[in-house]
Structure formats: structure tokens, C-alpha cells
Design a protein around this motif. Sequence first.
Motif, short mmCIF file in Angstrom:
data_model
loop_
_atom_site.label_atom_id
_atom_site.label_comp_id
_atom_site.label_asym_id
_atom_site.label_seq_id
_atom_site.Cartn_x
_atom_site.Cartn_y
_atom_site.Cartn_z
N ALA A 55 0.83 -1.20 0.00
CA ALA A 55 0.00 0.00 0.00
C ALA A 55 0.87 1.25 0.00
O ALA A 55 0.59 2.21 -0.73
N ILE A 56 1.92 1.24 0.79
CA ILE A 56 2.84 2.37 0.86
C ILE A 56 3.44 2.64 -0.52
O ILE A 56 3.53 3.78 -0.97
N HIS A 57 3.86 1.58 -1.20
CA HIS A 57 4.46 1.73 -2.52
C HIS A 57 3.47 2.41 -3.48
O HIS A 57 3.85 3.31 -4.23
N ASN A 109 10.58 8.72 6.43
CA ASN A 109 11.13 9.42 5.26
C ASN A 109 10.21 10.52 4.73
O ASN A 109 10.58 11.22 3.81
N ARG A 110 9.00 10.61 5.26
CA ARG A 110 8.03 11.65 4.83
C ARG A 110 7.83 11.61 3.32
O ARG A 110 7.84 12.63 2.64
N THR A 111 7.62 10.43 2.77
CA THR A 111 7.54 10.25 1.32
C THR A 111 6.24 10.78 0.71
O THR A 111 6.15 10.86 -0.51
N LEU A 112 5.27 11.14 1.52
CA LEU A 112 4.03 11.69 0.98
C LEU A 112 3.97 13.21 1.10
O LEU A 112 2.94 13.81 0.80
N LEU A 153 -4.24 3.43 9.07
CA LEU A 153 -3.62 4.75 9.19
C LEU A 153 -2.60 4.81 10.31
O LEU A 153 -1.52 5.40 10.16
N GLU A 154 -2.93 4.18 11.44
CA GLU A 154 -1.97 4.15 12.54
C GLU A 154 -0.71 3.39 12.13
O GLU A 154 0.40 3.83 12.35
N ARG A 155 -0.92 2.26 11.50
CA ARG A 155 0.20 1.40 11.12
C ARG A 155 1.12 2.05 10.11
O ARG A 155 2.33 2.09 10.28
N VAL A 156 0.54 2.59 9.03
CA VAL A 156 1.40 3.16 7.99
C VAL A 156 1.99 4.50 8.43
O VAL A 156 3.12 4.83 8.06
N GLY A 157 1.25 5.24 9.23
CA GLY A 157 1.77 6.52 9.72
C GLY A 157 2.93 6.33 10.67
O GLY A 157 3.97 6.98 10.55
N THR A 158 2.77 5.42 11.62
CA THR A 158 3.81 5.18 12.62
C THR A 158 4.92 4.28 12.07
O THR A 158 6.09 4.56 12.26
#
Length: 122
Positions: free
Chosen positions: A73-75, A113-116, A102-107
Motif C-alpha cells: 500500500a505504501i508503494h 522518510n516523509r515520502t508523501l 492509518l496508525e500502522r502506515v503513519g507510525t
Amino acid sequence: MTNKIRYVAINGSERVDGNNAHALEWSKHYLEKQDVILDIFSLAKFKIEPCGACGDCNFRNEPCIQNDDAARAIHLMEASDGVIFACAVHGFGATPLMSAFLERVGTGFLRHNRTLTNKVAG
């Protein structure tokens, strides 16, 4: 030749064929006519573990090590020009599936790396 605009929609509904799925499919077909690509990532179809009790994210500066589909999902989010978060409202808040995601991908991923940064989201 310019690259097409690409968005990813994160479907946080527990219902694989529910109203969110239908609305996102309609959106996908509409956006295709505008020369925009919409990828849909349905959380109900993938294994996304919630944050655990390990607490490793507080001490590591690298992505979460749980072995599931969160990195996939991150990719998609990183490769897109924008992100759409879509889910039903349960008890005045997001679905438990979307909240856990949201908690999982945010944390576990995005804070490192703040890729978004500077991407459109809603």
C-alpha cells in the motif's frame, strides 16, 4: 509526452463489494475519461496487521518489520500523485480497518522518510 496523473484510493470498508467499492469503481471509470489513472487498494482484500506491542517504531528509524501487505500500500501511495482515503463512518469515526491502517502506515512507515510530503490527499 507527459505522464498521466495517477491517484490511489485506499478503500477502508470491510465490505469488498459494498458502497465504497462501487463509488470507487465509478470514480475510476470517470477519471479514465479524464486521462487520469486511479488504482484502488481495498484493505479488506489484503493482510494488514495492526500496530503491535513491540514498540520498535519508537526506537528505530526504519520501516515496520511486520510481514504483511502494508508495504505494498505504501508503494502505491508513494508512486501516486495523490491519495484518496475512502471508508464508511462507524460510530462517528472511520472504520476500524481504516483506523488501524492509518496508525500502522503513519507510525511504521511514513514518519521516517516523509515520502508523501506535498502530495494531495483527502
